[in-house]
Design an enzyme around this catalytic site. Structure first.
Site, PDB file in Angstrom:
ATOM      1  N   ASP A 294      34.852 -11.147 -21.269  1.00  0.00           N
ATOM      2  CA  ASP A 294      34.783 -12.006 -22.437  1.00  0.00           C
ATOM      3  C   ASP A 294      35.447 -11.265 -23.607  1.00  0.00           C
ATOM      4  O   ASP A 294      35.859 -10.111 -23.472  1.00  0.00           O
ATOM      5  CB  ASP A 294      33.318 -12.398 -22.744  1.00  0.00           C
ATOM      6  CG  ASP A 294      33.252 -13.691 -23.551  1.00  0.00           C
ATOM      7  OD1 ASP A 294      34.272 -14.058 -24.179  1.00  0.00           O
ATOM      8  OD2 ASP A 294      32.189 -14.343 -23.569  1.00  0.00           O
TER       9      ASP A 294
HETATM   10  C1  BGC Z   1      33.241 -16.727 -25.719  1.00  0.00           C
HETATM   11  C2  BGC Z   1      33.893 -17.323 -24.509  1.00  0.00           C
HETATM   12  C3  BGC Z   1      35.307 -17.738 -24.823  1.00  0.00           C
HETATM   13  C4  BGC Z   1      36.069 -16.563 -25.388  1.00  0.00           C
HETATM   14  C5  BGC Z   1      37.511 -16.874 -25.707  1.00  0.00           C
HETATM   15  C6  BGC Z   1      34.105 -15.699 -26.399  1.00  0.00           C
HETATM   16  O1  BGC Z   1      33.553 -15.303 -27.607  1.00  0.00           O
HETATM   17  O2  BGC Z   1      32.008 -16.157 -25.354  1.00  0.00           O
HETATM   18  O3  BGC Z   1      33.147 -18.392 -24.047  1.00  0.00           O
HETATM   19  O4  BGC Z   1      35.916 -18.270 -23.691  1.00  0.00           O
HETATM   20  O5  BGC Z   1      35.419 -16.137 -26.569  1.00  0.00           O
HETATM   21  O6  BGC Z   1      37.649 -17.701 -26.773  1.00  0.00           O
END
Ligand code: BGC
Length: 769
Positions: A294
């Site tokens: 993530d």
């Molecule tokens: C979130 C994810 C997301 C990623 C990219 C993160 O902060 O937890 O769900 O896909 O950002 O935007």
């Protein structure tokens, strides 16, 4: 045991099966495709330098989805140098093709980039938030919504979506409950499969298919106290039984990639958790795609206390993480770690190979620009057909929580007082996690009513309240989008105007609840009421004595005890997306009879959380009747939720007969048929979600009081009856025992069929091995 077949005849039969079986042909085809892919990727990797291999593991953002404090710099130069494997946060064929050209034309080996985005509930055409979509109990529609999202995303140059989010959530304080399918592992698994199939289609090579990225692996929804990014600590049995099944279902459906979660699991951050990313995901479940972290999750392992960036990056790679999102820990430290013997060349190669394989599976080596087609960008996006499906999904997602004295549907005549901060609002229709959706193109509730009933109904409008007068909530909720555009009048002035408006009308429709900024990522709440100032508005409206219909916007179950007592009707609309107003008006005026059912329990009070239907019995269960001392209960509130899992009303009513079983005693792999007769006992046609639950009262471990095993969504005309049958097999009786063996145990089972998880008709069966 008697021998029925000679060895020879078995071999002959197998050969014959191999010759005619389509399954075998499919796997032979897969094997030959895999061999081609392996040869291609091996050939390419033999030409790659160490830096180029590490570059493939680097995923950067180019700006449109920033969910952390870090953003990437010098992206274009890095692409040309082969230091980037994928990009997210961009879309639009012109821009994407410019970036792709940098990789394909300027980098030494011309390796195409993968382009990702948070396409969560639609790309340009926005569907309801996922918690709303899940309330449809319609896998066909769910799959179709993902397919449309894929078609629109690919029309704008994308080939990878960070969805589905399949985290089980049983804590409504957690803002990201809005992004998932609620609390149930079996139901969540059905949605996970439907979404993966919708995104990836028949083949990811197709120009209108994307690769799914299943997130957040794993158990993110179990955050302590419902506080965002918080610690997760749970027993293995709970993990396997209740939280892991949707991720596994997504693997079985062929999901191409996974995203690791921010949280720790039993003390080990998911992003560096070898047991999770390798032993479970790959060795036990057979996942063959790649895993991305993530947003800066690798770097954040330092905050979890496992060491500096070099240490945690090495840990992540060794654990089985293949791609590093935004933080560039892999890019900046892996070479050094290799020199120092902290990671191996094989580990870098393995991760690089998995990323390249994904690009191969997407067909990017054949045509890096397969999703770059300006003509499609014009014709496949935000089309009338897509909006039609969005309207249909929204209508199906609404849940009628209360409907006293048939307040709804409304008459298509007379005067309505339309009030509330969401009544005449475009930007709030779309919900959380919308990047490319244009709020100005969404249909407000005011417009929807006009579209559906025209001038037959007179609409009087008053805003009545801002979203919130609580300054901390307002400031924090609106931190990203800029402050709420508040009406400058005092709360009392706004309420007074709304009350005067209500007095002139036959019925009040109050469109109230949460702003889309109040749920989603980084949006936990400790108080899950409708914000206080809106509640004051509702109280004043109720006092007018006019029928009060609440149309509720919410990214989570809210505590609605006051509303349940005082409103005439409550329609839960979640955040319905592009077609919000049209869909709401269709339902308010009875053009569509609502049939949605909630997939997450609505508590009476935040103090009951975590609350979910498939809980354990405890040693001192409280039945709700009689003295409560020394029973598992509260002094100040009942144990029951306000609305149980699976609950939702209709404009008609349904009658259930007792459950008929084909047998009451079974053995081994027999199939049990459980049947009810369902009757539409009301005056209009309607759909009912008939739900099947099973209890296993005596087992080698303490089991949940019941578990959802199946359902059918059935349409009946007024007065019509239908026999609804479910086939139950031993697969439905299996659970993880104390040794984590997944099996069933003989004994009594209670088959329960009904309209929600609480109101069921039950029959007992004895099932022996
Ligand atoms: C979130 C994810 C997301 C990623 C990219 C993160 O902060 O937890 O769900 O896909 O950002 O935007």
């Amino acid at each position: 045991m008697k021998k029925y077949f000679s060895k020879k005849s078995v071999i002959k039969a197998m050969l014959c099966f191999i010759a005619v079986s389509p399954v075998y042909h499919a796997s032979a085809q897969t094997k030959s495709n895999d061999a081609k892919m392996n040869a291609f990727v091996a050939g390419l990797m033999s030409k790659m330098t160490l830096d180029e291999k590490i570059g493939q593991l680097n995923l950067v953002t180019m700006g449109r989805a920033i969910t952390g404090s870090v953003v990437n710099k010098g992206v274009e130069e890095k692409i040309a140098k082969g230091e980037i494997g994928g990009v997210f946060g961009v879309y639009g064929t012109e821009y994407v093709s410019k970036i792709q050209d940098l990789a394909v034309k300027n980098s030494r080996l011309h390796i195409p980039l993968i382009f990702g985005l948070d396409v969560i509930h639609g790309h340009r055409t926005i569907f309801p938030i996922p918690l709303g979509v899940s309330a449809t109990w319609d896998m066909g529609l769910i799959q179709q919504s993902a397919k449309i999202a894929a078609k629109e995303a690919t029309a704008e140059g994308l080939n990878w979506v960070f969805s589905p989010m399949v985290d089980i959530a049983r804590d409504a304080r957690w803002g990201r409950i809005s992004e998932g399918s609620g609390e149930d592992p079996w139901y969540g698994s059905q949605v996970a499969k439907a979404m993966v199939k919708g995104y990836q289609g028949a083949s990811m090579m197709d120009a209108d298919a994307v690769m799914a990225c299943v997130k957040h692996f794993a158990l993110y929804g179990g955050a302590e106290a419902g506080r965002e990014y918080n610690t997760v600590d749970m027993s293995l049995i709970k993990m396997y039984q209740d939280y892991l099944p949707p991720y596994k279902a997504a693997v079985d459906a062929g999901a191409g990639s996974f995203m690791s979660s921010f949280n720790t699991i039993n003390g080990m951050p998911a992003t560096v958790n070898q047991w999770l990313l390798t032993d479970l995901l790959r060795k036990q479940w057979g996942f063959t795609g790649f895993v991305v972290s993530d947003y800066t999750a690798v770097n954040e392992v330092t905050n979890h206390g496992l060491g500096d960036l070099q240490t945690v990056s090495a840990l992540a790679l060794k654990a089985g993480l293949d791609m590093d999102m935004v933080g560039e820990g892999f890019l900046t430290t892996l070479k050094k770690s290799l020199k120092e013997g902290k990671v191996t060349q094989q580990e870098i190669d393995l991760a690089c190979r998995r990323v390249l394989e994904a690009k191969y599976k997407l067909g990017l080596f054949n045509n890096p620009n397969k999703s770059i087609d300006p003509a499609r960008e014009q014709k496949d996006v935000f089309t009338a057909e897509n909006r039609k499906v969005a309207r249909e999904v929204a209508e199906h997602s609404f849940v009628l929580l209360k409907n006293q004295a048939e307040t709804l549907p409304l008459k298509k005549s007379g005067t309505i007082a339309l009030v509330g901060p969401l009544a005449d609002n475009h930007s709030e229709m779309l919900g959380t996690w919308v990047i490319a959706g244009d709020p100005n193109k969404s249909v407000s509730v005011m417009e929807g009513i006009k579209n559906v009933v025209g001038d037959n109904v007179k609409v009087l409008y008053a805003k009545g309240a801002n979203f919130s007068d609580d300054s901390l909530l307002s400031i924090r909720a609106f931190a990203l989008t800029g402050p709420e555009a508040k009406d400058k009048r005092s709360p009392q002035e706004m309420i007074d105007e709304a009350v005067e408006t209500a007095k002139k009308a036959d019925v009040v429709v109050a469109v109230v609840g949460e702003s889309s900024n109040m749920s989603g990522e980084s949006s936990s709440r400790s108080d899950i009421n409708i914000p206080e100032n809106q509640k004051e508005l509702l109280k004043a409206l109720a006092k007018t004595g006019k029928p009060l219909v609440i149309v509720l916007f919410n990214g989570r179950p809210l505590t609605l005890t006051w509303e349940d007592k005082h409103a005439s009707a409550i329609l839960d609309a979640w955040a319905p997306g592009t077609e919000a107003g049209n869909a709401i008006a269709d339902v308010l005026f009875g053009n569509y009879n609502p049939a949605g059912k909630i997939t997450a329990t609505f508590p009476r009070s935040v103090g009951q959380i975590p609350i979910y239907y498939n809980h354990k019995n405890t040693g001192r269960p409280y039945s709700g009747q009689g003295p409560a001392k020394f029973k598992s209960d509260y002094l100040d509130i009942s144990n029951d939720p306000l609305y149980p899992f699976g609950y939702g009303l209709s404009y008609t009513t349904f009658g259930y007969s007792d459950v008929k079983l084909s047998k009451t005693s079974l053995k081994g792999n027999e199939t049990l048929k459980a049947t009810v007769t369902l009757t539409n006992t009301g005056k209009v046609a309607g759909e009912e979600v008939v739900q099947l639950y099973i209890s296993d009262p005596v087992a080698s471990i303490s089991r949940s009081v019941k578990e959802l095993k199946n359902y059918q969504k059935v349409m009946l005309q007024p007065g019509e009856s239908k026999e609804i049958s479910f086939n139950v097999t031993t697969a439905d009786l299996k659970f993880y025992n104390n040794q984590l063996v997944y099996d069933w145990e003989p004994g009594e089972f209670i088959v329960q069929i009904g309209t929600n998880s609480t109101d069921t008709h039950n029959a007992s069966v004895q099932w022996n091995k």
